[in-house]
Design a protein around this motif. Structure first.
Motif, PDB file in Angstrom:
ATOM      1  N   ALA A   1      -5.667   6.923  -4.821  1.00  0.00           N
ATOM      2  CA  ALA A   1      -6.346   5.931  -4.877  1.00  0.00           C
ATOM      3  C   ALA A   1      -7.371   5.776  -5.808  1.00  0.00           C
ATOM      4  O   ALA A   1      -7.677   4.641  -5.955  1.00  0.00           O
ATOM      5  CB  ALA A   1      -5.876   5.023  -3.693  1.00  0.00           C
TER       6      ALA A   1
ATOM      7  N   SER B   1      -9.214  -5.196  -9.765  1.00  0.00           N
ATOM      8  CA  SER B   1      -9.072  -4.662 -10.058  1.00  0.00           C
ATOM      9  C   SER B   1      -8.166  -4.767 -10.825  1.00  0.00           C
ATOM     10  O   SER B   1      -6.784  -5.195 -11.491  1.00  0.00           O
ATOM     11  CB  SER B   1      -7.536  -3.598  -8.385  1.00  0.00           C
ATOM     12  OG  SER B   1      -7.394  -2.389  -8.746  1.00  0.00           O
TER      13      SER B   1
ATOM     14  N   SER C   1      -0.443   1.435  -6.376  1.00  0.00           N
ATOM     15  CA  SER C   1      -0.959   3.159  -5.612  1.00  0.00           C
ATOM     16  C   SER C   1      -0.269   4.052  -6.910  1.00  0.00           C
ATOM     17  O   SER C   1      -0.692   5.545  -6.662  1.00  0.00           O
ATOM     18  CB  SER C   1       0.498   2.939  -4.234  1.00  0.00           C
ATOM     19  OG  SER C   1       2.262   2.944  -5.319  1.00  0.00           O
TER      20      SER C   1
ATOM     21  N   GLU D   1      -9.472   3.893  -8.427  1.00  0.00           N
ATOM     22  CA  GLU D   1     -10.245   2.709  -8.373  1.00  0.00           C
ATOM     23  C   GLU D   1     -11.582   3.080  -9.068  1.00  0.00           C
ATOM     24  O   GLU D   1     -12.052   1.801  -9.603  1.00  0.00           O
ATOM     25  CB  GLU D   1     -10.252   2.840  -7.152  1.00  0.00           C
ATOM     26  CG  GLU D   1     -11.530   1.648  -6.845  1.00  0.00           C
ATOM     27  CD  GLU D   1     -10.770   0.082  -7.007  1.00  0.00           C
ATOM     28  OE1 GLU D   1     -11.780  -0.521  -7.275  1.00  0.00           O
ATOM     29  OE2 GLU D   1     -10.427  -0.276  -6.899  1.00  0.00           O
TER      30      GLU D   1
ATOM     31  N   LYS E   1     -14.660  -6.739  -6.546  1.00  0.00           N
ATOM     32  CA  LYS E   1     -12.917  -6.922  -5.791  1.00  0.00           C
ATOM     33  C   LYS E   1     -11.439  -7.238  -7.089  1.00  0.00           C
ATOM     34  O   LYS E   1     -10.899  -7.018  -6.623  1.00  0.00           O
ATOM     35  CB  LYS E   1     -12.702  -8.693  -5.406  1.00  0.00           C
ATOM     36  CG  LYS E   1     -13.372  -8.416  -4.166  1.00  0.00           C
ATOM     37  CD  LYS E   1     -13.463 -10.283  -3.301  1.00  0.00           C
ATOM     38  CE  LYS E   1     -14.548 -10.786  -1.865  1.00  0.00           C
ATOM     39  NZ  LYS E   1     -13.812 -11.151  -1.057  1.00  0.00           N
TER      40      LYS E   1
ATOM     41  N   ASN F   1      -4.606  -3.846 -10.189  1.00  0.00           N
ATOM     42  CA  ASN F   1      -4.214  -4.592  -9.384  1.00  0.00           C
ATOM     43  C   ASN F   1      -3.755  -4.003  -7.768  1.00  0.00           C
ATOM     44  O   ASN F   1      -3.126  -3.719  -7.339  1.00  0.00           O
ATOM     45  CB  ASN F   1      -2.626  -5.290  -9.602  1.00  0.00           C
ATOM     46  CG  ASN F   1      -2.658  -6.189 -10.736  1.00  0.00           C
ATOM     47  OD1 ASN F   1      -3.376  -6.951 -11.160  1.00  0.00           O
ATOM     48  ND2 ASN F   1      -1.919  -5.207 -11.947  1.00  0.00           N
ATOM     49  N   ASN F   2      -4.481  -2.761  -7.676  1.00  0.00           N
ATOM     50  CA  ASN F   2      -4.600  -2.287  -6.537  1.00  0.00           C
ATOM     51  C   ASN F   2      -3.454  -1.274  -6.048  1.00  0.00           C
ATOM     52  O   ASN F   2      -2.434  -1.218  -5.327  1.00  0.00           O
ATOM     53  CB  ASN F   2      -4.900  -2.928  -5.393  1.00  0.00           C
ATOM     54  CG  ASN F   2      -6.483  -4.099  -5.157  1.00  0.00           C
ATOM     55  OD1 ASN F   2      -6.656  -3.279  -5.518  1.00  0.00           O
ATOM     56  ND2 ASN F   2      -6.304  -5.208  -5.679  1.00  0.00           N
TER      57      ASN F   2
ATOM     58  N   GLU G   1       0.857  -1.465  -0.212  1.00  0.00           N
ATOM     59  CA  GLU G   1       0.310  -0.486  -0.101  1.00  0.00           C
ATOM     60  C   GLU G   1       1.145   1.296   0.293  1.00  0.00           C
ATOM     61  O   GLU G   1       0.685   2.566  -0.079  1.00  0.00           O
ATOM     62  CB  GLU G   1      -0.725  -0.470   1.064  1.00  0.00           C
ATOM     63  CG  GLU G   1      -1.677  -0.889   1.624  1.00  0.00           C
ATOM     64  CD  GLU G   1      -3.433  -0.997   2.311  1.00  0.00           C
ATOM     65  OE1 GLU G   1      -2.952  -0.145   3.071  1.00  0.00           O
ATOM     66  OE2 GLU G   1      -3.709  -2.168   2.299  1.00  0.00           O
TER      67      GLU G   1
ATOM     68  N   SER H   1     -10.501   1.766 -12.755  1.00  0.00           N
ATOM     69  CA  SER H   1     -10.467   0.392 -12.571  1.00  0.00           C
ATOM     70  C   SER H   1     -12.546   0.206 -13.071  1.00  0.00           C
ATOM     71  O   SER H   1     -12.908  -0.772 -14.195  1.00  0.00           O
ATOM     72  CB  SER H   1      -9.998   0.210 -11.588  1.00  0.00           C
ATOM     73  OG  SER H   1      -9.880  -1.459 -11.876  1.00  0.00           O
TER      74      SER H   1
END
Length: 185
Positions: free
Chosen positions: A53, A90, A96, A57, A88, A93-94, A18, A60
């Motif tokens: 972030a 993304s 940053s 998101e 769930k 891939n989540n 993160e 996405s």
């Protein structure tokens, strides 16, 4: 990490910590990207950097919705329908950070030059413990007039390489590859 070790061990990363990549580090990666070879020294690259972030998101979600609404246009993506339907999943891939490489179409060689720049960015990032992944799904959205207007991308620039970036979560094994195919042997 020396160059050969970096090339032998670098792979696409889809799991990130993160921790945010400092903007100064991102700028260093972009500068290293621009050291790539370039046809006729046109240096046709331009970049978008996104590090928020929520914004990542939202992008996405927008891409997933767009692709699900338009799967008939892209039948080769139907194998990913379950992924695209998952809340769930993304696209990025989540990560940053997103680094998006665009090329100035005034240069005949913009695709090659910008791909070389993206390669430099990915190798330099990996040498710093930062993973990257070329996000193919993003190509359907990052070249739209709406996206280009929002991020101030000139009309004569086309998307070349959308990259998710982040500090690597866990450990990864070097990639396994087939031996090179040499046609004249």
């Amino acid at each position: 990490m020396d160059t050969i070790e970096c090339i032998n061990s670098k792979r696409s990363i889809r799991a990130y910590e993160e921790t945010q990549i400092p903007y100064e580090t991102v700028m260093e990666l972009l500068t290293l990207g621009t050291k790539a070879s370039t046809g006729s020294n046109h240096q046709p690259w331009g970049f978008v950097v996104i590090q928020d972030a929520r914004e990542i998101e939202d992008l996405s979600k927008n891409i997933k919705a767009y692709l699900l609404e338009n799967l008939e246009k892209y039948p080769y993506l139907s194998q990913y329908e379950t992924w695209l339907q998952s809340e769930k999943y993304s696209i990025f891939n989540n990560a940053s950070t997103l680094i998006v490489v665009y090329g100035n179409t005034d240069s005949h060689w913009y695709i090659y030059d910008c791909t070389l720049a993206a390669g430099n960015i990915m190798l330099a990032a990996y040498s710093k413990g930062i993973g990257t992944c070329w996000i193919g799904f993003a190509e359907y959205y990052f070249n739209t007039p709406e996206f280009k207007k929002k991020y101030k991308i000139p009309e004569n620039y086309e998307l070349v390489a959308p990259l998710s970036c982040g500090y690597i979560k866990g450990t990864v094994k070097p990639p396994e590859r087939k031996p090179p195919v040499v046609f004249n042997r």
